[in-house]
Design a protein around this motif. Sequence first.
Motif, short mmCIF file in Angstrom:
data_model
loop_
_atom_site.label_atom_id
_atom_site.label_comp_id
_atom_site.label_asym_id
_atom_site.label_seq_id
_atom_site.Cartn_x
_atom_site.Cartn_y
_atom_site.Cartn_z
N LEU A 87 46.00 -5.94 2.89
CA LEU A 87 44.57 -6.19 3.10
C LEU A 87 44.18 -7.57 2.58
O LEU A 87 44.65 -7.99 1.53
CB LEU A 87 43.75 -5.11 2.39
CG LEU A 87 44.00 -3.68 2.89
CD1 LEU A 87 43.25 -2.68 2.00
CD2 LEU A 87 43.56 -3.53 4.34
N ASP A 88 43.33 -8.25 3.34
CA ASP A 88 42.83 -9.56 2.94
C ASP A 88 41.76 -9.38 1.86
O ASP A 88 40.77 -8.67 2.09
CB ASP A 88 42.24 -10.28 4.14
CG ASP A 88 41.67 -11.63 3.76
OD1 ASP A 88 42.46 -12.55 3.51
OD2 ASP A 88 40.43 -11.74 3.70
N PRO A 89 41.92 -9.98 0.68
CA PRO A 89 40.97 -9.77 -0.41
C PRO A 89 39.53 -10.12 -0.05
O PRO A 89 38.59 -9.37 -0.41
CB PRO A 89 41.50 -10.68 -1.53
CG PRO A 89 42.96 -10.83 -1.23
CD PRO A 89 43.06 -10.83 0.26
N ASP A 90 39.31 -11.22 0.66
CA ASP A 90 37.95 -11.60 1.04
C ASP A 90 37.35 -10.60 2.01
O ASP A 90 36.16 -10.24 1.91
CB ASP A 90 37.94 -13.00 1.66
CG ASP A 90 38.28 -14.09 0.64
OD1 ASP A 90 38.07 -13.85 -0.58
OD2 ASP A 90 38.77 -15.16 1.05
N ALA A 91 38.15 -10.16 2.97
CA ALA A 91 37.67 -9.18 3.94
C ALA A 91 37.35 -7.85 3.25
O ALA A 91 36.36 -7.19 3.58
CB ALA A 91 38.70 -8.98 5.04
N VAL A 92 38.16 -7.48 2.29
CA VAL A 92 37.93 -6.24 1.54
C VAL A 92 36.65 -6.34 0.72
O VAL A 92 35.84 -5.40 0.67
CB VAL A 92 39.13 -5.91 0.64
CG1 VAL A 92 38.79 -4.80 -0.36
CG2 VAL A 92 40.33 -5.50 1.49
N GLY A 106 35.05 -3.54 -7.63
CA GLY A 106 36.34 -3.31 -8.28
C GLY A 106 37.08 -2.09 -7.80
O GLY A 106 38.03 -1.64 -8.46
N THR A 107 36.68 -1.53 -6.66
CA THR A 107 37.38 -0.35 -6.14
C THR A 107 38.86 -0.67 -5.98
O THR A 107 39.22 -1.63 -5.29
CB THR A 107 36.80 0.07 -4.78
OG1 THR A 107 35.40 0.33 -4.92
CG2 THR A 107 37.50 1.32 -4.27
N PRO A 108 39.73 0.10 -6.63
CA PRO A 108 41.17 -0.24 -6.58
C PRO A 108 41.76 -0.08 -5.19
O PRO A 108 41.34 0.78 -4.41
CB PRO A 108 41.79 0.75 -7.57
CG PRO A 108 40.82 1.88 -7.65
CD PRO A 108 39.46 1.28 -7.45
N LEU A 109 42.75 -0.91 -4.90
CA LEU A 109 43.41 -0.86 -3.60
C LEU A 109 44.09 0.50 -3.37
O LEU A 109 44.17 0.98 -2.24
CB LEU A 109 44.44 -1.98 -3.48
CG LEU A 109 43.90 -3.36 -3.10
CD1 LEU A 109 45.02 -4.39 -3.12
CD2 LEU A 109 43.23 -3.34 -1.74
N SER A 110 44.56 1.10 -4.46
CA SER A 110 45.22 2.39 -4.33
C SER A 110 44.28 3.44 -3.75
O SER A 110 44.72 4.39 -3.10
CB SER A 110 45.75 2.85 -5.70
OG SER A 110 44.68 2.92 -6.64
N ASP A 169 41.32 5.33 2.30
CA ASP A 169 39.98 5.50 2.86
C ASP A 169 40.06 5.53 4.39
O ASP A 169 40.51 4.57 5.01
CB ASP A 169 39.07 4.35 2.40
CG ASP A 169 37.61 4.60 2.73
OD1 ASP A 169 37.30 4.76 3.93
OD2 ASP A 169 36.79 4.61 1.79
N GLU A 170 39.64 6.63 4.98
CA GLU A 170 39.77 6.79 6.42
C GLU A 170 38.92 5.79 7.20
O GLU A 170 39.28 5.41 8.31
CB GLU A 170 39.40 8.23 6.82
CG GLU A 170 40.43 9.27 6.40
CD GLU A 170 41.83 8.94 6.91
OE1 GLU A 170 41.95 8.58 8.10
OE2 GLU A 170 42.79 9.04 6.13
N ARG A 171 37.79 5.34 6.63
CA ARG A 171 36.97 4.34 7.31
C ARG A 171 37.70 3.00 7.39
O ARG A 171 37.67 2.32 8.43
CB ARG A 171 35.63 4.18 6.59
CG ARG A 171 34.76 5.43 6.61
CD ARG A 171 33.60 5.28 5.65
NE ARG A 171 34.09 5.12 4.28
CZ ARG A 171 33.29 4.85 3.24
NH1 ARG A 171 31.99 4.69 3.43
NH2 ARG A 171 33.80 4.74 2.03
N LEU A 172 38.38 2.65 6.30
CA LEU A 172 39.15 1.41 6.30
C LEU A 172 40.34 1.52 7.23
O LEU A 172 40.66 0.58 7.98
CB LEU A 172 39.61 1.07 4.88
CG LEU A 172 40.32 -0.29 4.72
CD1 LEU A 172 39.34 -1.42 4.99
CD2 LEU A 172 40.89 -0.43 3.32
N ARG A 197 51.24 1.47 8.02
CA ARG A 197 51.07 1.92 6.64
C ARG A 197 50.44 0.79 5.85
O ARG A 197 50.94 -0.35 5.86
CB ARG A 197 52.43 2.30 6.04
CG ARG A 197 52.35 2.96 4.65
CD ARG A 197 53.75 3.39 4.21
NE ARG A 197 53.75 4.06 2.93
CZ ARG A 197 53.57 5.36 2.76
NH1 ARG A 197 53.36 6.13 3.83
NH2 ARG A 197 53.59 5.91 1.57
N LEU A 198 49.34 1.08 5.17
CA LEU A 198 48.69 0.10 4.31
C LEU A 198 49.44 0.05 2.99
O LEU A 198 49.73 1.10 2.39
CB LEU A 198 47.23 0.48 4.06
CG LEU A 198 46.31 0.45 5.27
CD1 LEU A 198 44.91 0.94 4.90
CD2 LEU A 198 46.24 -0.95 5.86
#
Length: 205
Positions: free
Chosen positions: A111-116, A128-132, A137-140, A165-166
């Motif tokens: 995932l691109d940090p800026d896009a996230v 600060g929502t962790p990437l894990s 997240d089904e929306r993402l 796979r993310l």
Amino acid sequence: MGRPVPGTSVRVADDGEVRIRGDIVFAEYRGDPAATAKARTDGWFATGDLGALDADGYLTITGRKKDLLVTSGGKNVSPAVLEDRLRSRPPVGQCLVVGDNRPYVAALVTLDPDAVAHWLAVRGMPAGTPLSELVRDERLRADVQRAVDWANQAVSRAESIRAFRLVEGEFTEENGLLTPSLKVKRHAAVTAYADEIEALYAQGR
């Protein structure tokens, strides 16, 4: 790439490799006739690039022959076409298309940090929502699926990404997964994410 310059000829071999011929092409590898014979056939130089010529003679480069994936069903797939399109759509950062000796094509996606950050802000979620948590997240995942669908429009169904796979982290020069020109080091990434790749195909089974 456009049309060949005057005095040169370009053709695409049966395996998709671009071959060129003309006075600007080198004559030989100095002191290495074996390498010369491998690179040149009947005056045609094997570039190592994959490409296509349209009806007007314009050449398009689609990838590198050494990166070509061959599925277990015998389908040749150029990952660069899919990867370039996939990276162009947020929230995708980097990606690795896999499928060599596998039943179908799949992809690992970072995932691109800026896009996230933007994605979280729009939805009122903590920065600060962790990437894990995000990778589940089904929306993402739906947004990434739309990026995958966009990439798949450029290829046939047999060449399309069937699963993704993310993965956490990034592909960078520092961790040895990107070249200085920001191309993915395919072998290094496959090794680093071997477990994730196996999981991709395990879920398919």
